[in-house]
Motif scaffolding. Structure first.
Motif, PDB file in Angstrom:
ATOM      1  N   TYR A  31       0.837  -1.198   0.000  1.00 39.89           N
ATOM      2  CA  TYR A  31       0.000   0.000   0.000  1.00 39.89           C
ATOM      3  C   TYR A  31       0.873   1.251   0.000  1.00 39.89           C
ATOM      4  O   TYR A  31       0.605   2.205  -0.726  1.00 39.89           O
TER       5      TYR A  31
ATOM      6  N   SER B  93       0.675   4.054  -2.913  1.00 36.90           N
ATOM      7  CA  SER B  93       0.070   5.335  -2.555  1.00 36.90           C
ATOM      8  C   SER B  93       0.862   6.509  -3.107  1.00 36.90           C
ATOM      9  O   SER B  93       0.331   7.618  -3.228  1.00 36.90           O
TER      10      SER B  93
ATOM     11  N   ASN C 122      -8.194  11.393  -2.048  1.00 37.70           N
ATOM     12  CA  ASN C 122      -8.689  10.627  -0.900  1.00 37.70           C
ATOM     13  C   ASN C 122      -9.463   9.380  -1.303  1.00 37.70           C
ATOM     14  O   ASN C 122      -9.738   8.521  -0.454  1.00 37.70           O
TER      15      ASN C 122
ATOM     16  N   ASN D  82      -7.874   5.278  -0.951  1.00 40.88           N
ATOM     17  CA  ASN D  82      -8.069   4.304   0.135  1.00 40.88           C
ATOM     18  C   ASN D  82      -9.307   3.448  -0.092  1.00 40.88           C
ATOM     19  O   ASN D  82      -9.293   2.238   0.166  1.00 40.88           O
ATOM     20  N   ARG D  83     -10.385   4.051  -0.568  1.00 41.73           N
ATOM     21  CA  ARG D  83     -11.597   3.254  -0.828  1.00 41.73           C
ATOM     22  C   ARG D  83     -11.348   2.281  -1.978  1.00 41.73           C
ATOM     23  O   ARG D  83     -11.823   1.130  -1.937  1.00 41.73           O
TER      24      ARG D  83
ATOM     25  N   ARG E 122      -9.633  -0.736  -0.652  1.00 41.31           N
ATOM     26  CA  ARG E 122     -10.538  -1.619   0.099  1.00 41.31           C
ATOM     27  C   ARG E 122     -11.397  -2.455  -0.846  1.00 41.31           C
ATOM     28  O   ARG E 122     -11.608  -3.647  -0.618  1.00 41.31           O
TER      29      ARG E 122
ATOM     30  N   TRP F  32     -10.419  -2.488   9.748  1.00 38.05           N
ATOM     31  CA  TRP F  32      -9.499  -1.524   9.105  1.00 38.05           C
ATOM     32  C   TRP F  32     -10.298  -0.424   8.420  1.00 38.05           C
ATOM     33  O   TRP F  32      -9.981   0.755   8.505  1.00 38.05           O
ATOM     34  N   SER F  33     -11.386  -0.826   7.736  1.00 37.53           N
ATOM     35  CA  SER F  33     -12.180   0.144   6.985  1.00 37.53           C
ATOM     36  C   SER F  33     -12.840   1.166   7.896  1.00 37.53           C
ATOM     37  O   SER F  33     -13.049   2.316   7.519  1.00 37.53           O
TER      38      SER F  33
END
Length: 327
Positions: free
Chosen positions: A274, A278, A287, A290-291, A294, A325-326
């Motif tokens: 990750y 990133s 932003n 991150n979704r 997941r 985590w989410s």
């Protein structure tokens, strides 16, 4: 497929999540007649002032009008020296008399007149902007590239401008363009605003919405193969990109996902961390990255669908409790 996956593939790079077999699109209605124009000005014709002024109206001129800007170095017809040409290219969803009223109010400096404009159907405008205005519409069905593009090499990068570039900054750009005058080197400024700003940055994975005045594409192309050519042109565009740092978005410096730029960072051939992904992921998706991670972890935890800059799944250590985590 679920709401999360449906959200992810509409702007997050479908190749990260699977193979798309079909897609249903909802089209919008456009007028029967649209208006186009392409007006070019050189430095001798006050191009620097026009480009500077364009930045203050580009994203707010009218929701039915897009006014792009193309910058390149050419040889002046007046004195034979190298100069910069700024081409203002527009598509307006309406008739020419309506367009002239808008331009007179919002951008009178360009001096647009009726003779600069052409009315046509929207599908004809596709040929116009592709440089194929004298061709039949049947050419849109051709699966073969035009001859000029058969053997061309290119490098492209992108940026987002959230404030206007000062005149001093533009003059620096002109110097870079003159360096590559003998090749195909150009900058394209694409205005945002309008419907682009009417959705939140999390509506889709595409996050570059309100607050962005325009997007910049840097491009250089050449036709002769060889490592010497490659290094020279790639070095030029990287130096230009570094020069633009003070004038573009920051923290992170945003880029456009469809102008894939491997200079930003690449995945390993195997699974990618990750932290590594990133570096480029936050630049492409803000932003929303991150979704996307997941979603990837849920639908493709083994990272079967991957490429140099695909969305990575979280490691197996995180997979044990993804919901925690989410949250």
């Amino acid at each position: 497929m679920g709401e999360d996956l449906f959200w992810a593939i509409r702007g997050g790079g479908g190749t990260s999540f699977g193979i798309l077999l079909a897609f249903k699109l909802e089209l919008i209605t456009v007028p029967e007649t649209v208006t186009v124009f392409n007006v070019s000005k050189t430095l001798d014709e006050n191009a620097t002032h026009l480009v500077h002024r364009w930045q203050y109206i580009a994203d707010k001129i009218d929701e039915n009008l897009t006014l792009k800007l193309l910058l390149k170095s050419i040889r002046s017809r007046m004195h034979g020296n190298m100069t910069v040409q700024a081409s203002f290219t527009s598509l307006y969803l309406g008739r020419v008399h309506e367009l002239l009223l808008i331009m007179e109010e919002k951008f009178p400096e360009l001096g647009l007149i009726e003779q600069d404009c052409t009315e046509m159907s929207w599908i004809e405008s596709i040929l116009y902007f592709a440089g194929l205005k004298d061709e039949s519409l049947d050419i849109l069905l051709s699966r073969s590239p035009a001859g000029v593009f058969d053997r061309i090499y290119f490098k492209a990068k992108s940026d987002y401008a959230r404030q206007s570039i000062p005149v001093s900054g533009l003059i620096g750009i002109w110097r870079f363009l003159h360096e590559e005058a003998e090749n195909i080197a150009e900058l394209q400024f694409s205005p945002y605003g309008g419907a682009m700003s009417s959705y939140s940055e999390s509506e889709t994975p595409f996050a570059h919405r309100a607050g962005n005045i325009f997007m910049i594409q840097y491009a250089v192309a050449w036709t002769r193969p060889g490592n010497g050519e490659l290094k020279s042109h790639v070095n030029w565009i990287r130096r230009l990109y570094n020069y633009m740092t003070p004038y573009v978005s920051k923290n992170p410096r945003a880029v456009y996902f469809n102008y894939r730029d491997l200079d930003l960072e690449m995945n390993n051939q195997g699974n990618t961390s990750y932290a590594q992904a990133s570096v480029w992921g936050l630049k492409y998706f803000g932003n929303n990255f991150n979704r996307l991670v997941r979603v990837k972890t849920k639908v493709d935890p083994s990272n079967f669908f991957r490429n140099e800059q695909s969305i990575p799944p979280l490691s197996s250590w995180y997979n044990k409790d993804i919901r925690r985590w989410s949250s």
